[in-house]
Design an enzyme around this catalytic site. Structure first.
Site, PDB file in Angstrom:
ATOM      1  CB  SER A  81      -0.882   0.024   1.250  1.00  0.00           C
ATOM      2  OG  SER A  81      -1.608  -1.169   1.386  1.00  0.00           O
TER       3      SER A  81
HETATM    4  N1  SAH Z   1      -0.529  -4.872   4.141  1.00  0.00           N
HETATM    5  C1  SAH Z   1       0.270  -5.104   2.953  1.00  0.00           C
HETATM    6  C2  SAH Z   1      -0.489  -4.856   1.677  1.00  0.00           C
HETATM    7  C3  SAH Z   1      -1.270  -6.040   1.366  1.00  0.00           C
HETATM    8  S1  SAH Z   1      -1.913  -6.253  -0.237  1.00  0.00           S
HETATM    9  C4  SAH Z   1       1.553  -4.318   2.977  1.00  0.00           C
HETATM   10  O1  SAH Z   1       1.792  -3.557   3.919  1.00  0.00           O
HETATM   11  O2  SAH Z   1       2.356  -4.517   2.079  1.00  0.00           O
HETATM   12  C5  SAH Z   1      -3.120  -7.472   0.214  1.00  0.00           C
HETATM   13  C6  SAH Z   1      -2.582  -8.838   0.530  1.00  0.00           C
HETATM   14  O3  SAH Z   1      -3.674  -9.628   0.963  1.00  0.00           O
HETATM   15  C7  SAH Z   1      -1.979  -9.583  -0.658  1.00  0.00           C
HETATM   16  O4  SAH Z   1      -0.667  -9.939  -0.359  1.00  0.00           O
HETATM   17  C8  SAH Z   1      -2.874 -10.816  -0.803  1.00  0.00           C
HETATM   18  O5  SAH Z   1      -2.159 -11.979  -1.205  1.00  0.00           O
HETATM   19  C9  SAH Z   1      -3.439 -10.955   0.590  1.00  0.00           C
HETATM   20  N2  SAH Z   1      -4.702 -11.697   0.697  1.00  0.00           N
HETATM   21  C10 SAH Z   1      -5.755 -11.734  -0.164  1.00  0.00           C
HETATM   22  N3  SAH Z   1      -6.739 -12.501   0.329  1.00  0.00           N
HETATM   23  C11 SAH Z   1      -6.316 -12.953   1.537  1.00  0.00           C
HETATM   24  C12 SAH Z   1      -6.880 -13.803   2.539  1.00  0.00           C
HETATM   25  N4  SAH Z   1      -8.114 -14.325   2.410  1.00  0.00           N
HETATM   26  N5  SAH Z   1      -6.162 -14.063   3.650  1.00  0.00           N
HETATM   27  C13 SAH Z   1      -4.915 -13.534   3.815  1.00  0.00           C
HETATM   28  N6  SAH Z   1      -4.326 -12.739   2.901  1.00  0.00           N
HETATM   29  C14 SAH Z   1      -5.010 -12.449   1.775  1.00  0.00           C
END
Ligand code: SAH
Length: 208
Positions: A61
């Site tokens: 993000s």
């Molecule tokens: N917080 C992160 C940004 C995350 S992007 C940072 O600081 O970089 C969102 C993430 O959620 C992705 O890596 C994706 O693989 C994950 N994701 C999607 N669905 C999910 C689920 N059901 N459980 C856990 N992670 C999930």
């Protein structure tokens, strides 16, 4: 310009924009090197306020969004926090400087493994990375004082609401796959939720 100066400049901008509002959260931003959480080829762009690709179609993000979400969470030193969507590990690293314990779940094993390494190198020893579908929460460590979801869903999954303590807060992008509304839920004594909606945002979808 050195990365430390770039970081300080970004922090000043986030303060002026009103995204960073408290000393505690500002200090956490000073402590975490975002360049250590972005892929090597994007290091030069680590202090531009933009999301960046981290592989597997996912992204880290924008720092401004991490600032907004972290401030909305109002993290306290003794808190136990659950994050859904570890991604790069950057949001978890920021939270690790603000609370007692962070549990962060990631569906994609490769991203979870990389984030674990990065968090270890950054000295974030109070973060536990859990591989798997975070929409069921993490019953082993529940209930949580705070929950942050960093992927988008049409609704906040019921298990996450259940695993929030009374008086606890949950911040999540809620809406369709194109745009969402950043939303905060506060669990009241009667088990209901007080809902506040903030800005429009774009997150990658929560998958199962
Ligand atoms: N917080 C992160 C940004 C995350 S992007 C940072 O600081 O970089 C969102 C993430 O959620 C992705 O890596 C994706 O693989 C994950 N994701 C999607 N669905 C999910 C689920 N059901 N459980 C856990 N992670 C999930």
């Amino acid at each position: 310009m050195q990365s430390g100066e770039q970081r300080q400049r970004l922090i000043e901008n986030l303060k002026q924009g009103g995204w960073l509002r408290t000393i505690r959260v500002t200090k956490a931003f000073q402590k975490v090197r975002r360049e250590d959480f972005v892929p090597r080829r994007f290091r030069e762009a680590a202090y531009i306020d933009e999301p960046l690709p981290i592989g597997e179609g996912q992204s880290i993000s924008a720092p401004g969004m991490v600032a907004i979400m972290t401030e909305l969470l109002e993290p306290k030193p003794g808190d136990s926090v659950l994050e859904v969507g570890t991604g790069s590990g950057y949001q978890a690293a920021i939270l690790s400087k603000l609370v007692k314990k962070v549990y962060t779940t990631e569906l994609e094993p490769r991203l979870a493994g990389e984030a674990k390494e990065k968090l270890k190198k950054a000295g974030c020893s109070n973060v536990e990375v859990v591989i798997g579908d975070g929409s069921g929460g993490y019953p082993k460590a529940a209930p949580f004082d705070r929950i942050v979801i960093t992927c988008a869903a049409a609704e906040v999954p019921a298990p996450l609401k259940q695993q929030l303590k009374t008086g606890g807060m949950l911040v999540a992008p809620v809406g369709g796959s194109f745009t969402q509304i950043l939303t905060r839920l506060k669990k009241k004594k009667n088990g209901r939720f007080e809902k506040n909606e903030y800005l429009r945002c774009i997150f990658v979808p929560l998958r199962h």
